[in-house]
Scaffold this motif. Sequence first.
Motif, PDB file in Angstrom:
ATOM      1  N   ALA A 189       0.889  -1.167   0.091  1.00  0.00           N
ATOM      2  CA  ALA A 189       0.056   0.004   0.171  1.00  0.00           C
ATOM      3  C   ALA A 189       0.626   1.263  -0.033  1.00  0.00           C
ATOM      4  CB  ALA A 189      -0.953   0.184   1.330  1.00  0.00           C
ATOM      5  N   ILE A 190       0.539   2.164  -0.766  1.00  0.00           N
ATOM      6  CA  ILE A 190       1.401   3.426  -1.056  1.00  0.00           C
ATOM      7  C   ILE A 190       0.096   4.431  -0.491  1.00  0.00           C
ATOM      8  CG2 ILE A 190       2.675   5.160  -2.397  1.00  0.00           C
ATOM      9  CD1 ILE A 190       2.764   2.634  -4.079  1.00  0.00           C
ATOM     10  N   PHE A 191       0.779   5.434   0.674  1.00  0.00           N
ATOM     11  CA  PHE A 191      -0.133   6.369   1.335  1.00  0.00           C
ATOM     12  C   PHE A 191       0.729   7.809   0.530  1.00  0.00           C
ATOM     13  CE2 PHE A 191      -0.635   3.744   4.912  1.00  0.00           C
ATOM     14  CZ  PHE A 191      -2.142   4.011   5.130  1.00  0.00           C
ATOM     15  N   SER A 192      -0.372   8.547   0.490  1.00  0.00           N
ATOM     16  CA  SER A 192       0.124   9.827  -0.079  1.00  0.00           C
ATOM     17  C   SER A 192      -0.902  10.923   0.317  1.00  0.00           C
ATOM     18  CB  SER A 192       0.618   9.979  -1.264  1.00  0.00           C
ATOM     19  OG  SER A 192      -0.671   9.573  -2.012  1.00  0.00           O
ATOM     20  N   ILE A 193      -0.876  12.105   0.521  1.00  0.00           N
ATOM     21  CA  ILE A 193      -1.951  13.141   0.753  1.00  0.00           C
ATOM     22  C   ILE A 193      -2.293  13.937  -0.447  1.00  0.00           C
ATOM     23  CG2 ILE A 193      -2.788  15.060   2.224  1.00  0.00           C
ATOM     24  CD1 ILE A 193      -1.167  13.750   4.579  1.00  0.00           C
ATOM     25  N   GLU A 194      -3.310  13.817  -1.011  1.00  0.00           N
ATOM     26  CA  GLU A 194      -3.515  14.639  -2.221  1.00  0.00           C
ATOM     27  C   GLU A 194      -3.383  16.098  -1.893  1.00  0.00           C
ATOM     28  OE1 GLU A 194      -7.064  13.345  -4.929  1.00  0.00           O
ATOM     29  OE2 GLU A 194      -6.494  11.487  -3.938  1.00  0.00           O
ATOM     30  N   GLY A 195      -2.914  16.893  -2.819  1.00  0.00           N
ATOM     31  CA  GLY A 195      -2.917  18.498  -2.526  1.00  0.00           C
ATOM     32  C   GLY A 195      -1.750  18.615  -1.586  1.00  0.00           C
ATOM     33  N   ILE A 196      -1.017  17.789  -1.119  1.00  0.00           N
ATOM     34  CA  ILE A 196       0.158  17.968  -0.638  1.00  0.00           C
ATOM     35  C   ILE A 196       1.253  17.338  -1.116  1.00  0.00           C
ATOM     36  CG2 ILE A 196       1.553  17.693   1.717  1.00  0.00           C
ATOM     37  CD1 ILE A 196      -0.910  18.025   3.166  1.00  0.00           C
ATOM     38  N   THR A 197       1.396  16.010  -1.159  1.00  0.00           N
ATOM     39  CA  THR A 197       2.521  15.054  -1.909  1.00  0.00           C
ATOM     40  C   THR A 197       2.742  15.498  -3.229  1.00  0.00           C
ATOM     41  OG1 THR A 197       1.301  13.398  -0.572  1.00  0.00           O
ATOM     42  CG2 THR A 197       3.116  12.713  -1.878  1.00  0.00           C
ATOM     43  N   ASN A 198       3.923  15.582  -3.649  1.00  0.00           N
ATOM     44  CA  ASN A 198       4.296  15.912  -4.929  1.00  0.00           C
ATOM     45  C   ASN A 198       4.021  14.930  -5.806  1.00  0.00           C
ATOM     46  OD1 ASN A 198       6.240  15.746  -7.071  1.00  0.00           O
ATOM     47  ND2 ASN A 198       6.855  17.650  -6.375  1.00  0.00           N
ATOM     48  N   LYS A 199       3.328  15.091  -6.924  1.00  0.00           N
ATOM     49  CA  LYS A 199       2.614  13.853  -7.768  1.00  0.00           C
ATOM     50  C   LYS A 199       4.030  13.202  -8.447  1.00  0.00           C
ATOM     51  CE  LYS A 199      -1.733  13.884  -8.273  1.00  0.00           C
ATOM     52  NZ  LYS A 199      -2.087  14.865  -6.928  1.00  0.00           N
ATOM     53  N   GLU A 200       4.972  13.814  -8.920  1.00  0.00           N
ATOM     54  CA  GLU A 200       6.033  13.168  -9.227  1.00  0.00           C
ATOM     55  C   GLU A 200       6.893  12.121  -8.486  1.00  0.00           C
ATOM     56  OE1 GLU A 200      10.181  14.804 -11.192  1.00  0.00           O
ATOM     57  OE2 GLU A 200       8.425  16.074 -11.008  1.00  0.00           O
ATOM     58  N   ASN A 201       6.804  12.434  -7.240  1.00  0.00           N
ATOM     59  CA  ASN A 201       7.388  11.516  -6.221  1.00  0.00           C
ATOM     60  C   ASN A 201       6.681  10.218  -6.060  1.00  0.00           C
ATOM     61  OD1 ASN A 201       9.307  13.159  -5.588  1.00  0.00           O
ATOM     62  ND2 ASN A 201       8.627  13.983  -3.490  1.00  0.00           N
TER      63      ASN A 201
ATOM     64  N   LEU B 149      14.585   8.679  -4.553  1.00  0.00           N
ATOM     65  CA  LEU B 149      13.378   9.210  -5.348  1.00  0.00           C
ATOM     66  C   LEU B 149      13.728  10.192  -6.396  1.00  0.00           C
ATOM     67  CD1 LEU B 149      10.086   8.954  -3.508  1.00  0.00           C
ATOM     68  CD2 LEU B 149      11.185   7.244  -4.737  1.00  0.00           C
ATOM     69  N   GLY B 150      15.132  10.456  -6.536  1.00  0.00           N
ATOM     70  CA  GLY B 150      15.294  11.397  -7.824  1.00  0.00           C
ATOM     71  C   GLY B 150      15.810  12.613  -7.047  1.00  0.00           C
ATOM     72  N   ARG B 151      15.408  12.911  -5.569  1.00  0.00           N
ATOM     73  CA  ARG B 151      15.739  14.047  -4.910  1.00  0.00           C
ATOM     74  C   ARG B 151      17.128  14.110  -4.183  1.00  0.00           C
ATOM     75  NH1 ARG B 151      11.986  17.165  -6.934  1.00  0.00           N
ATOM     76  NH2 ARG B 151       9.913  16.166  -6.915  1.00  0.00           N
ATOM     77  N   PRO B 152      18.037  15.042  -4.204  1.00  0.00           N
ATOM     78  CA  PRO B 152      19.213  14.834  -3.857  1.00  0.00           C
ATOM     79  C   PRO B 152      19.506  14.281  -2.288  1.00  0.00           C
ATOM     80  CG  PRO B 152      18.403  17.261  -4.048  1.00  0.00           C
ATOM     81  CD  PRO B 152      17.678  16.576  -4.560  1.00  0.00           C
ATOM     82  N   PHE B 153      20.141  13.539  -1.983  1.00  0.00           N
ATOM     83  CA  PHE B 153      20.393  12.939  -0.488  1.00  0.00           C
ATOM     84  C   PHE B 153      21.039  13.988   0.373  1.00  0.00           C
ATOM     85  CE2 PHE B 153      22.212   9.473   1.932  1.00  0.00           C
ATOM     86  CZ  PHE B 153      20.887   8.979   2.275  1.00  0.00           C
ATOM     87  N   LEU B 154      21.943  14.771  -0.246  1.00  0.00           N
ATOM     88  CA  LEU B 154      22.480  15.606   0.914  1.00  0.00           C
ATOM     89  C   LEU B 154      21.944  16.765   1.140  1.00  0.00           C
ATOM     90  CD1 LEU B 154      26.407  15.495   0.305  1.00  0.00           C
ATOM     91  CD2 LEU B 154      25.074  14.580   2.437  1.00  0.00           C
ATOM     92  N   GLU B 155      20.570  16.825   0.815  1.00  0.00           N
ATOM     93  CA  GLU B 155      20.008  18.124   0.456  1.00  0.00           C
ATOM     94  C   GLU B 155      20.294  19.504   1.273  1.00  0.00           C
ATOM     95  OE1 GLU B 155      16.823  21.261   0.542  1.00  0.00           O
ATOM     96  OE2 GLU B 155      16.673  19.174   1.784  1.00  0.00           O
TER      97      GLU B 155
END
Lengths: 505, 356
Positions: free
Chosen positions: A187-199, A449-455
């Motif tokens: 199951a994958i959880f996300s919140i619509e309107g908050i979570t980035n669709k790309e992620n 997920l394509g986002r920089p790890f050392l952000e």
Amino acid sequence: MNFLKWLSSKGNKLTKQEKDPELDQTIDSLLDQMKASKDFIHFVHNKGSNNMYCFYFKSLVDSEIIHRDILPYVSDEITSLEEIKANVPIEKIEITTDIKKIQNQLLTGSFLIKMSERSEEVVLITAELKQSREVSIPEVEFSVVGPKESFVESIDTNINLIRKRLPIPELRLDEFQVGKLSKTKVAIFSIEGITNKENLNTVIQRIQDLEIDTINDSSYIAQLISDNRNSPFPQIIDTERPDRLASVLAEGKVGIIVDGAPHALIAPTTLVEFFSAFEDYFLNWITASFFRLIRLFSVMFSIMVTPLYVAVLTYHYELIPKDLLGILVTSRREIPLPPILEAIFLELAIELLREAGARLPTKVGQTIGIVGGIVIGTASVEAGLTSNVLLIMVALAALASFTTPVYKMSNTIRLIRFPFLFMAHLWGLLGVAICFCFILGHLLRLTSLGRPFLEPLYPPRIQDLKDAFIRLPLSFQSKRPVELQTEDTMRFNSKKAKEKKEIDE
Amino acid sequence: MTRSICILFFLIVVLSSCVNKEILDDVRIATAVGFELAENEELKVTAVVPNYMPDKTITNEVATETARINKEAREKLDRTKSRPYVSGKIEVLVYSKEISEKGLMPYIDSYFRDPTVGSKIFLTVTDSDIQGLLQYQYGTRDNGMYISDMIEHNINVGSLPTTNFHDFLNSYYAEGKDPFLPLIRQIDNEIKIIGNALFKDDKLVGEIPEDKLFTFKSLMDRKTSQDSITIEMDKEKYAFLHKIKSNRTFKFDNVEKTKEFTININIEGLIHEYSGGKIDKKMAEEITKKTKEQITSQAEEMIKTFQELETDPLGLGEHVRSHTKNWDSKKWYETYPNLNVTVNTKVKLTETGIIE
């Protein structure tokens, strides 16, 4: 790297052409196949004029539901499957001829009724036996204050734990089946309107594309969907705390729950997040920040202290303060081994004890292991194999590596100490610096997920430093992390949060 | 990735024995080296190495060798020992007076060529026999550490002006400034700082006796604190003044014409001991006056000596240079001996103790 590719490609060639065994099956052949299992029950239910053929796995079906909710309602007046559907007081009833569906439903705990021996059409009544462990206190991520519930192996219980904490319609749940044999629910959880669709889409796509036979734990998924599978650094956090998952969902991250796994996965994530315990949010921000800094320091200490010892004692005696010189020389005087062997000996001893401690049945085993380590260490000092200064350092380094809140990261820290150690022996401090550059280069290239790890460090995002090395007060955390690129960046109105309301106002 | 790993592996294999290992307990770590002249103009080098005993005591191991230059002596010493000497932990270099009079630079050369030798080590001059001075075990540690600690604490809370290898080289190379070094002597199984040795370039030319060290430090360092002086009052009464802080400023204007140079010293201190009993306001003023007189006269006398010796440890020339356009060193050295230096001292007693 080429060698790995060769290995995996060779493996692929050997597998046979796959074929779907369900394609040319009829309902009879399916039922016959199942009858081979002892726990597959089949009987003819005859009340009055009609014979009804019933099939189910007794190990998957709750017999109480059968006797209380199904059989009493399947009486003699019934002549068709539709009537069963209308009479039986269970909401999940399906009439189908689809073999694949029938097979799936039977194997996940459904009760099957056929009206005649030869009929293709069946009714499937869900009567799943739900057996799971009680929700218990978290053991890996224990916290003194704060909620004391942790995920269990049942996905429904876990989803319930999250839904309770986020009672909003925007909480979206995507479910997939992974694993040719295990058919594990993911199951994958996300919140619509908050979570980035790309992620979210990245996670969905990676999970849909998985090609594997069994998924036994969420850590399988974590390994399979990581950006860089050859990195010793974990790129997805696993947590057993529903409160942590709920809070990061609110931050805009994606959560993954796997059936049969008491750990949820969180992505995308950054390096500094691996050093923040969820307990940090329960404490006052000053104390929390202090402990976070101590944790970061202890990580550096844990990785660096033995390599520095080896480098300094082998090459750079000039660096030793004059008051320390006597202590070091006296403790090394009788030792026949060069610093590197001495250090490897002790490090391996500690690693052995840790590994042995982890395999012992109770948590007490671990404590005994460490105590045993000190005893062995003292004995080896007395025997003249290692110096007592190094023993103290290695023991402290081991202790320091335990402060990392995420278990996978502390394993990584255990591992990356060794390349540092070898380089320290080869080229002294220069070697340590070279090794550090390699690790840093690797970390810079890592993504989650394509986002920089050392952000918050690189690329520098000043705003995200509010919850990195130090944790600023909650009223300062009004914006979601830049890293997540959320659709709604504001968590709450910071102006209103900072206002102090008097009681009589 | 594959390429970088291959390169790393290659480097590890190829370069693994390129760095010279100096494992801490496989080397002889010298902490002090002494230089004196042997017969027929050879150099007698004495090296001190701490010997860490298994019972955690430290003994002082001393070895002496004569050679033509320093490193030759070390090479000769290495041939007699089980482990090689290394110079990275040298704390003190001791030079005999004869060598200092000949010029120190040839004997310092090998140390500032060597990157492992720190620039905060101490250089000292002694008039005792160096082998004897370094042989005797003074404290519970080796003599290198002992002498280094002794000098260090006398700089921090005693009356020795700040000095180390770096300062020495700085004064030596600076135009209009000359180095000085602490002077030590072995007196009956004790080692003692007996003053400062003054240099002209790298040659010893004079000394400052220990009773003038307080004034010398006040003149030398821009800001000092924590040292003490005994003031001689009349009728065999003495006051012991402890300096809390002092500062020193130079004042000059167009020196080469006016030949006037003013040094202002402000001292703030308190009385730790007075052999004359009660100190009232009048007495305090008296002490202040005497202190002022004593320091001013000592300072002026000292500067006279410097001018006669044509040495400038205070760095007056350096100071003037940094404030003058087109400063000419030749011209300055002509001016310096005839410079009229005035010392103004201000003393402030902040406390005289709690005796009523």
